[in-house]
Design a protein around this motif. Structure first.
Motif, PDB file in Angstrom:
ATOM      1  N   THR A  16       1.162  -1.245   0.259  1.00 17.14           N
ATOM      2  CA  THR A  16       0.062  -0.127  -0.129  1.00 17.14           C
ATOM      3  C   THR A  16       0.744   1.665  -0.352  1.00 17.14           C
ATOM      4  N   PRO A  17       0.739   2.375  -0.713  1.00 18.92           N
ATOM      5  CA  PRO A  17       1.217   3.276  -0.713  1.00 18.92           C
ATOM      6  C   PRO A  17       1.612   3.810   1.291  1.00 18.92           C
ATOM      7  N   GLY A  18       1.067   3.593   2.089  1.00 19.40           N
ATOM      8  CA  GLY A  18       1.754   4.011   3.743  1.00 19.40           C
ATOM      9  C   GLY A  18       3.172   2.581   3.960  1.00 19.40           C
ATOM     10  N   GLU A  19       2.323   1.799   3.257  1.00 23.81           N
ATOM     11  CA  GLU A  19       3.725   0.584   3.405  1.00 23.81           C
ATOM     12  C   GLU A  19       4.760   0.786   2.693  1.00 23.81           C
TER      13      GLU A  19
ATOM     14  N   LEU B  40       6.629   3.894   1.496  1.00 24.90           N
ATOM     15  CA  LEU B  40       7.040   5.245   1.998  1.00 24.90           C
ATOM     16  C   LEU B  40       7.174   4.485   3.287  1.00 24.90           C
ATOM     17  N   ASP B  41       7.260   3.117   4.232  1.00 29.48           N
ATOM     18  CA  ASP B  41       7.877   2.962   5.258  1.00 29.48           C
ATOM     19  C   ASP B  41       9.322   1.860   4.920  1.00 29.48           C
TER      20      ASP B  41
ATOM     21  N   ARG C 284       9.261  -1.589   6.021  1.00 26.40           N
ATOM     22  CA  ARG C 284       8.205  -2.498   5.539  1.00 26.40           C
ATOM     23  C   ARG C 284       8.474  -2.795   3.423  1.00 26.40           C
TER      24      ARG C 284
ATOM     25  N   PRO D 240       1.124   6.068  -4.858  1.00 22.01           N
ATOM     26  CA  PRO D 240       0.803   7.375  -4.056  1.00 22.01           C
ATOM     27  C   PRO D 240       0.762   8.438  -4.992  1.00 22.01           C
TER      28      PRO D 240
ATOM     29  N   ASP E   5       2.111  14.859  -3.426  1.00 22.79           N
ATOM     30  CA  ASP E   5       1.574  14.448  -1.560  1.00 22.79           C
ATOM     31  C   ASP E   5       2.729  14.930  -1.101  1.00 22.79           C
TER      32      ASP E   5
ATOM     33  N   ALA F  78       4.077  14.233   2.117  1.00 24.42           N
ATOM     34  CA  ALA F  78       5.037  12.880   2.680  1.00 24.42           C
ATOM     35  C   ALA F  78       4.955  11.848   1.628  1.00 24.42           C
ATOM     36  N   TYR F  79       4.804  12.236  -0.079  1.00 19.18           N
ATOM     37  CA  TYR F  79       5.533  11.078  -0.553  1.00 19.18           C
ATOM     38  C   TYR F  79       6.664  12.477  -1.013  1.00 19.18           C
TER      39      TYR F  79
END
Length: 400
Positions: free
Chosen positions: A133-136, A138-139, A142, A256, A260, A262-263
């Motif tokens: 996922t986008p959240g994963e 960017l970590d 992960r 993403p 953004d 955050a991206y």
């Protein structure tokens, strides 16, 4: 549309081609910079900072000399320099197994994956069985866990295929285990900072306002690259959910929003570097020689001759398991060819999907950087970048 900036005597064709990109090839906001033998000879920009130009959003704000943009896969060439410089310093053996530094990576037969396989796209890891996922994505932890747990889709080293997104987690996972720092941190302290490059992998908040908003634009189809094979074969590969092509670009689903904050603040070494045209060109100038105003020992040169030779020595060539067309790779860099036309057989660099391009040509001493906020569907050989490359070639042929 006003073209801003300067060109050295003899490089006037580049100014003409740059203006032509706005008139006929769909550019909205862009910049191009060229260095020759470490001296800047082209520095042009024009259009609007934001591609959409929507009322009330500041879309009509002009592109300025310091405007930066996401350069997508042109990031890969910058990230490759980290592993090659670690090798140059004796901290990393290109022929060592990745698992020597990263024990968890050995799972599913990957003990045979060598460091060089991460750079020449022969690791057999272009896809993830379960996209992030986008959240994963960017970590960094992960992403590294995902590629470490993934089984190769071909015998490592036996074939090549473009690692569109997994390249970033592979490189970053290794860099963290060798240096204790993320790839973006390493680039900032060892490359961009000392050379004064307007180039970031992980955009600092203080620089956020200088980055333009990007988006899709229309324009003519490329004459090379993805047209090398029957269009049907390429189209089918991108449309087939089971193909390596489709799965490689879907390793993050959904992708993403590149606008953004955050991206942009995260560090994806395969995809989200941010640079000005000058930052990208100056980086490549430093790979092959001294650079004006570098302010560091050795004139800022990054690669010694042996490392530069490694970067551009052919490691992979022929039909690409992911891109379908024929591609050529050295260690981390695309090489001059029909899918990635540069200046000469000695050239090496990397395009960014949608338009951006950076490369160096040791034969002529040319280093080139082009960035745009108007992203096209092209993966390689974007017509706007190629128009500028042809203009550089014409300038040199005229004796510039």
């Amino acid at each position: 549309m006003t073209v801003n900036g300067t060109v050295a005597e003899g490089f006037e064709p580049v100014r003409d081609a740059f203006a032509g990109n706005f008139a006929a090839l769909g550019d909205r906001g862009a910049a191009v910079a060229v260095y020759r033998d470490g001296r800047r000879v082209v520095d042009l920009w024009g259009g609007t900072k934001h591609v959409d130009g929507a009322a009330g959003t500041g879309g009509g704000e002009p592109w300025e000399r310091g405007t930066a943009q996401v350069v997508r896969s042109a990031t890969k060439g910058v990230a490759a320099a980290v592993l090659l410089l670690l090798h140059q310093r004796g901290e990393l053996n290109l022929d060592a197994p990745v698992g020597h530094h990263w024990p968890e990576f050995k799972a599913h037969g990957k003990e045979r994956v060598l460091v060089r396989h991460l750079l020449n796209h022969r690791a057999g890891l272009p896809v993830l069985d379960r996209p992030l996922t986008p959240g994963e994505a960017l970590d960094p932890a992960r992403g590294a866990e995902a590629v470490a747990a993934q089984a190769p889709v071909w015998e490592p080293g036996a074939d090549h295929g473009y690692h569109a997104l997994t390249y970033g987690w592979l490189v970053d996972g290794l860099v963290r285990r060798v240096t204790g720092r993320g790839t973006g941190e390493w680039i900032a302290s060892e490359i961009a900072g000392p050379l004064g490059l307007e180039l970031w992998l992980g955009l600092p908040e203080a620089e956020a306002d200088r980055v333009g908003r990007a988006g899709p634009v229309e324009g003519p189809e490329p004459s090379g690259g993805l047209r090398l094979r029957p269009r049907r074969a390429v189209t089918e590969a991108y449309e087939d959910p089971a193909s390596l092509t489709r799965r490689a670009f879907a390793a993050i689903t959904p992708f993403p929003d590149q606008n953004d904050p955050a991206y942009r603040a995260a560090a994806l070494p395969a995809a989200n570097g941010i640079a000005t045209a000058d930052g990208l060109a100056r980086f490549y100038a430093a790979l092959i020689g001294e650079v004006e105003g570098a302010g560091r020992a050795g004139g800022g040169r990054l690669f010694d001759p042996a490392t530069a030779a490694l970067a551009r020595a052919e490691e992979s060539a022929g039909p690409d398991r992911v891109l379908v067309v024929g591609t050529r790779f050295g260690l981390g860099y695309m090489l001059h060819g029909s899918a990635s036309p540069f200046l000469s057989p000695a050239s090496f660099g990397h395009p960014g999907r949608g338009g951006a391009l950076g490369f160096a040509d040791p034969e002529s001493g040319i280093a080139f950087g082009y960035v745009t906020n108007g992203f096209r569907k092209t993966v390689t050989a974007d017509p706007r970048a190629q128009a500028l490359v042809r203009a550089v070639r014409e300038s040199l042929a005229r004796g510039a």
